[in-house]
Design a protein around this motif. Structure first.
Motif, short mmCIF file in Angstrom:
data_model
loop_
_atom_site.label_atom_id
_atom_site.label_comp_id
_atom_site.label_asym_id
_atom_site.label_seq_id
_atom_site.Cartn_x
_atom_site.Cartn_y
_atom_site.Cartn_z
N SER A 154 37.89 31.14 47.32
CA SER A 154 38.71 31.91 46.37
C SER A 154 40.07 32.12 47.01
O SER A 154 40.24 31.97 48.23
N SER A 158 44.01 34.43 46.34
CA SER A 158 44.87 35.32 45.57
C SER A 158 46.29 34.80 45.75
O SER A 158 46.69 34.45 46.86
N ILE A 213 45.80 33.58 30.95
CA ILE A 213 44.75 34.60 31.01
C ILE A 213 43.42 34.07 30.46
O ILE A 213 42.37 34.31 31.04
N PHE A 220 41.25 32.20 32.97
CA PHE A 220 40.67 32.89 34.12
C PHE A 220 39.17 33.05 33.92
O PHE A 220 38.70 33.36 32.83
N GLU A 262 35.22 38.16 35.57
CA GLU A 262 35.17 38.81 36.89
C GLU A 262 33.82 38.60 37.58
O GLU A 262 33.75 38.40 38.79
N CYS A 316 33.52 35.50 39.73
CA CYS A 316 34.42 35.38 40.88
C CYS A 316 33.72 35.83 42.16
O CYS A 316 32.83 36.67 42.13
#
Length: 153
Positions: free
Chosen positions: A13, A15, A38, A41, A44, A47
């Motif tokens: 992952s 950021s 968006i 994505f 959550e 992830c």
């Protein structure tokens, strides 16, 4: 990353931040860039978890190696390529670790940019048999460019 049979081989992952090239400071990603993305994505729950807080305090380098940033180390922005940070940090580990152990995890935080001809010192501190704390220092101003934690089995 999965094998052809579906076995999980690796997870990663990241950021990302946006840098204002005029001020060289982090900037908010504008809505006109973010809004169309968006829907792409992942949810959550799909992830990976974020790293659990800060690194341990770096107290004493048990290993170190110096590097010079060459042209082939640069990315298209003229900065040290982010994978080179990781390579140099891992290359500073003992050969016994590199040859006989398996890297399980690397958590890296990039703090400052690094440019052509910069002289860099990579320092490593063994936290225990399986974990190493790494940091990269720009030699001329002693600024910390990045810090990482590697976990081995």
């Amino acid at each position: 990353l999965h094998s052809p049979s579906g076995e999980l081989l690796a997870e990663a992952s990241s950021s990302w931040l946006l840098m204002d090239l005029d001020t060289r400071k982090m900037a908010r990603i504008p809505d006109f860039i973010l809004d169309p993305l968006i829907e792409l994505f992942p949810p959550e729950e799909a992830c990976l978890p974020r790293p659990a807080g800060k690194y341990p305090t770096f107290t004493e380098a048990t290993l170190q190696q110096d590097y010079k940033v060459h042209w082939h180390d640069l990315d298209f922005n003229g900065h040290l390529n982010n994978i080179t940070y990781v390579q140099w940090m891992l290359d500073t580990l003992p050969m016994e670790t590199l040859r006989n152990r398996q890297l399980q995890q690397v958590d890296i935080t990039y703090r400052l940019e690094c440019s052509f001809d910069d002289l860099i010192r990579v320092e490593v501190q063994a936290l225990d048999r399986n974990r190493f704390l790494h940091r990269m220092i720009r030699i001329f101003d002693n600024k910390e460019l990045a810090q990482a934690l590697s976990v081995w089995d």
